[in-house]
Design an enzyme around this catalytic site. Structure first.
Site, short mmCIF file in Angstrom:
data_model
loop_
_atom_site.label_atom_id
_atom_site.label_comp_id
_atom_site.label_asym_id
_atom_site.label_seq_id
_atom_site.Cartn_x
_atom_site.Cartn_y
_atom_site.Cartn_z
N ARG A 1 -11.12 -5.82 -14.32
CA ARG A 1 -10.15 -6.90 -14.39
C ARG A 1 -8.75 -6.30 -14.21
O ARG A 1 -8.56 -5.10 -14.40
CB ARG A 1 -10.24 -7.66 -15.71
CG ARG A 1 -10.09 -6.79 -16.94
CD ARG A 1 -10.22 -7.61 -18.23
NE ARG A 1 -10.10 -6.76 -19.40
CZ ARG A 1 -11.10 -6.14 -19.98
NH1 ARG A 1 -12.34 -6.28 -19.51
NH2 ARG A 1 -10.92 -5.37 -21.05
N THR A 2 -7.79 -7.14 -13.89
CA THR A 2 -6.44 -6.65 -13.61
C THR A 2 -5.51 -6.73 -14.81
O THR A 2 -4.42 -6.14 -14.79
CB THR A 2 -5.82 -7.43 -12.43
OG1 THR A 2 -5.76 -8.82 -12.77
CG2 THR A 2 -6.63 -7.22 -11.17
N HIS B 1 -4.26 9.81 -25.37
CA HIS B 1 -3.01 9.47 -24.67
C HIS B 1 -2.27 10.73 -24.22
O HIS B 1 -1.64 10.73 -23.16
CB HIS B 1 -2.14 8.61 -25.58
CG HIS B 1 -2.77 7.30 -25.96
ND1 HIS B 1 -3.13 6.36 -25.01
CD2 HIS B 1 -3.13 6.78 -27.17
CE1 HIS B 1 -3.67 5.31 -25.63
NE2 HIS B 1 -3.68 5.55 -26.94
N LEU C 1 8.91 9.72 -3.41
CA LEU C 1 8.07 8.77 -4.13
C LEU C 1 8.90 7.94 -5.11
O LEU C 1 9.71 8.50 -5.85
CB LEU C 1 6.97 9.53 -4.88
CG LEU C 1 6.09 8.71 -5.83
CD1 LEU C 1 5.17 7.78 -5.02
CD2 LEU C 1 5.27 9.64 -6.72
N ASP D 1 -6.77 3.22 -17.78
CA ASP D 1 -7.59 2.76 -18.90
C ASP D 1 -8.58 3.83 -19.34
O ASP D 1 -9.07 4.61 -18.50
CB ASP D 1 -8.35 1.49 -18.48
CG ASP D 1 -8.97 0.79 -19.67
OD1 ASP D 1 -8.50 0.98 -20.80
OD2 ASP D 1 -9.95 0.03 -19.46
N ASN E 1 -8.12 6.01 -22.28
CA ASN E 1 -7.61 7.15 -23.06
C ASN E 1 -8.24 7.23 -24.45
O ASN E 1 -8.70 8.29 -24.89
CB ASN E 1 -6.08 7.06 -23.20
CG ASN E 1 -5.36 7.29 -21.89
OD1 ASN E 1 -5.90 7.89 -20.97
ND2 ASN E 1 -4.14 6.80 -21.81
N GLY E 2 -8.21 6.08 -25.15
CA GLY E 2 -8.73 6.08 -26.52
C GLY E 2 -10.21 6.37 -26.58
O GLY E 2 -10.68 7.16 -27.43
N ARG E 3 -11.00 5.77 -25.69
CA ARG E 3 -12.44 6.00 -25.67
C ARG E 3 -12.75 7.45 -25.33
O ARG E 3 -13.69 8.04 -25.88
CB ARG E 3 -13.11 5.05 -24.67
CG ARG E 3 -13.03 3.59 -25.06
CD ARG E 3 -13.96 2.74 -24.20
NE ARG E 3 -13.59 2.82 -22.78
CZ ARG E 3 -12.78 1.97 -22.17
NH1 ARG E 3 -12.26 0.97 -22.85
NH2 ARG E 3 -12.50 2.10 -20.89
N TRP E 4 -11.98 8.02 -24.42
CA TRP E 4 -12.18 9.43 -24.06
C TRP E 4 -12.04 10.31 -25.30
O TRP E 4 -12.84 11.25 -25.51
CB TRP E 4 -11.14 9.82 -23.00
CG TRP E 4 -11.19 11.25 -22.55
CD1 TRP E 4 -11.90 11.76 -21.51
CD2 TRP E 4 -10.46 12.36 -23.12
NE1 TRP E 4 -11.68 13.12 -21.39
CE2 TRP E 4 -10.80 13.51 -22.36
CE3 TRP E 4 -9.57 12.50 -24.17
CZ2 TRP E 4 -10.27 14.77 -22.64
CZ3 TRP E 4 -9.04 13.75 -24.45
CH2 TRP E 4 -9.38 14.86 -23.69
N TRP F 1 0.72 -4.39 -28.22
CA TRP F 1 1.33 -4.39 -29.56
C TRP F 1 0.34 -4.80 -30.64
O TRP F 1 0.61 -4.61 -31.84
CB TRP F 1 2.54 -5.33 -29.59
CG TRP F 1 3.70 -4.85 -28.75
CD1 TRP F 1 4.07 -5.31 -27.53
CD2 TRP F 1 4.62 -3.82 -29.09
NE1 TRP F 1 5.17 -4.63 -27.08
CE2 TRP F 1 5.53 -3.70 -28.02
CE3 TRP F 1 4.77 -2.96 -30.19
CZ2 TRP F 1 6.58 -2.78 -28.01
CZ3 TRP F 1 5.81 -2.05 -30.19
CH2 TRP F 1 6.70 -1.96 -29.11
#
Length: 617
Positions: free
Chosen positions: A554-555, A399, A491, A382, A384-387, A431
């Protein structure tokens, strides 16, 4: 309207065949006679050992048929080594192991003296196949000689997945290389897996008599217990009512599994024709098993020549038409270093795996005790956009920076030996975002797959989510990576794209309902384990550590089934600012926590003050 003369029609039909012959002749002109002889040996082996498979290979594009012969000849040779009469199990297992080791040496050398192995290696070199995916199946063939026992159909299908699917995957890779992909749509993946299981179950029933002669009964305990006395009767060679009922019920189950009418929807017509014909041949074989009755214990049942002709004659016509529309020449032979001026091309680019690149600042991974290491870490990426907005950049740049952080997580996970990493890339609720941002996210994921930055790492790649709303080319790219990396043991990376936890549970419930309707599941016996088998990735372990960046706590509908007992870990920084050191810190925090899973931990008893020694009397 002018009518085409009959002779012209015949010439038109003959033209594609003549073109194929010219292309094949040109491609074979540089081959040595011993290589051509190797492919002829594979063709003969396939035809003699498995006429049904030989007929299916003949429905492949002419350019792919030699490769098909090589694959199935190798599979048949291994089966023969595992089933040799008069040899002890240990001896048969040793022969399978020796053949597999010889194949590894031939792959490294780019050639070999054994004709079947030589043709198989040449096929891999020409078409860029990764034969390492077959080694697990070969190990399974080796272990089969000592007998297998299965508790239920789930274990049986896992055995099928281990031993059969890798060979089928190689055929899928061939069709991809020929420009006619036969991979099913993602929403039909379950049907595809059932179809392969149905083919294997048909083979098990067909070989019932010969397997029993070797002391093998390759059916699960779940099926045997449903018909008391059937197992003992079969092992003693008695065709009792219980044995007949067991075989009849198992034959009906195989018919259910191979009857997947929507499986080929959207496929190239040539590939669809091959799978449809395979389904018809399997049903004909099951009819032969039904008709055999008691003779099933003494001989191998086969459909009549007339039944086979009714299926294969129209299939051959459809195949000629389909492949005339998609011409493909056989690639030129690729030589090992000893026979060519340049470096020898690898059998597949990803057979030689490299370690992850070191951290740019020189940070070294910590040593983490095994009992402090989570098995599965899941991350909500979480912020990416705010960064990006904080830096005056478009959200799409956030992103793009976030994908770099995702690579860092993969590198860091490999360095500390983490086995499962799941990344939340795009939710079913995302979406609702701006169309431009959605496009940027999905295009970025596709660019990442195409760039292959983790392609030569020991990473098994998977995807979880819904396929319906995603671009078809993105879905197929994920499918290709899943098939290409399925045999890797490092992995397991699962990318959740168009994923929602409630949606996943709902789809699992629907799959469970269909299984109950088909008689595969008894509703009163459904428990958590049975339900979990119907999730998209039933082998995904529970999440031990769920980490979310970006300051939110939150999840967000992420892995609710798997993360029920997960330790939660929240950090304030946005996702693009993290690197592998942050993953190591999260794992270290996990190691400091006490996990009880509902059990009570007794409080430590208060220490008593020391008692003064007694005075001597």
């Amino acid at each position: 309207m002018r009518t085409t003369p009959r002779s012209t029609t015949q010439d038109t039909e003959a033209a594609p065949r003549a073109r194929w012959r010219r292309l094949a002749a040109r491609s074979r002109s540089g081959e040595d006679p011993s290589l051509r002889a190797a492919y002829r040996a594979c063709r003969l082996t396939t035809r003699q050992h498995d006429p049904g498979m030989y007929a299916l290979v003949q429905l492949m594009p002419p350019a792919l048929r030699p490769a098909g012969w090589a694959l199935w000849a190798a599979a048949n040779v291994l089966d023969d080594l595992a089933d040799q009469d008069g040899a002890e199990p240990a001896e048969r297992a040793a022969r399978v192991e020796a053949w597999t080791k010889a194949l590894r040496r031939d792959v490294a050398a780019g050639s070999g003296s054994d004709p079947v192995r030589r043709a198989l290696v040449d096929t891999a070199l020409r078409w860029g196949l990764d034969l390492s995916g077959l080694y697990g199946a070969m190990a399974g063939t080796r272990d089969d000689v000592r007998g297998r026992r299965f508790a239920d159909w789930a274990e049986w299908r896992a055995w099928c997945d281990e031993g059969v699917v890798p060979w089928v995957d190689q055929v899928g890779h061939l069709f991809e290389r020929a420009g006619a992909p036969m991979a099913p749509r993602f929403d039909r993946r379950g049907d595809y897996e059932h179809f392969i299981s149905g083919a294997q179950l048909t083979d098990t029933l067909t070989d019932l008599g010969s397997d029993l002669a070797q002391g093998l009964l390759l059916l699960p305990r779940e099926a045997l217990d449903a018909w008391p006395g059937a197992e003992d009767d079969l092992r003693r060679g008695r065709w009792s009512p219980a044995a007949a009922a067991l075989v009849g019920a198992t034959t009906d189950l195989a018919r259910t599994w191979v009857a997947r009418p929507g499986l080929t929807r959207g496929m190239h017509p040539g590939a669809a024709n091959l799978l449809d014909t395979a389904a018809r041949l399997l049903r004909a074989q099951l009819d032969a098993v039904d008709a055999a009755g008691a003779s099933l214990l003494d001989r191998t049942p086969r459909p009549s020549l007339a039944a086979r002709a009714r299926i294969l004659a129209p299939a051959r016509v459809r195949a000629r038409l389909a492949w005339s529309l998609t011409p493909r020449a056989v690639p030129a032979p690729r030589r090992p270093a000893a026979d060519a001026s340049g470096p020898r091309p690898a059998v597949a680019a990803d057979t030689v795996l490299r370690p992850p690149p070191p951290h740019s600042g020189g940070a070294r991974p910590p040593r983490i005790a095994a009992d402090r290491m989570p098995r599965h870490v899941a991350i909500v990426m979480d912020g990416n956009g705010r960064w990006a907005q904080q830096r005056g950049l478009p959200r799409s740049e956030g992103h793009r920076a976030g994908s770099v952080a995702a690579h860092e997580m993969v590198y860091g996970a490999l360095e500390i030996g983490l086995r499962h990493l799941t990344l939340y890339a795009f939710s079913t609720e995302n979406w609702k975002r701006d169309t431009g941002e959605i496009t940027a996210i999905l295009e970025g994921v596709r660019r990442d797959l195409d760039a292959g930055r983790i392609r030569d790492l020991d990473v098994r790649q998977r995807w979880s989510g819904r396929p319906g709303r995603l671009p078809e080319e993105l879905v197929q790219a994920f499918a290709h990576e899943e098939r290409r990396t399925r045999a890797r043991t490092g992995l397991t990376l699962t990318v959740c794209l168009d994923y929602g936890g409630r949606d996943e549970i709902t789809r699992a419930a629907a799959a469970l309902a269909r299984a109950a309707q088909a008689g595969d599941v008894v509703p009163d016996l459904v428990d958590e384990e049975v339900f979990a088998r119907h999730l998209p990735h039933p082998d995904m372990p529970d999440v031990d550590l769920l980490w979310r960046t970006g300051g939110e706590q939150r999840t967000s509908n992420f892995l609710p089934w798997q993360a029920t007992y997960a330790e939660l870990y929240f950090t304030p920084g946005p996702w693009p600012d993290v690197d592998r050191r942050d993953l190591w810190q999260a794992v270290a925090e996990y190691g400091r926590r006490r996990r009880r899973h509902g059990a009570a931990v007794p409080l430590a008893s208060p220490r008593k003050p020391p008692t003064a020694p007694s005075a001597p009397l």
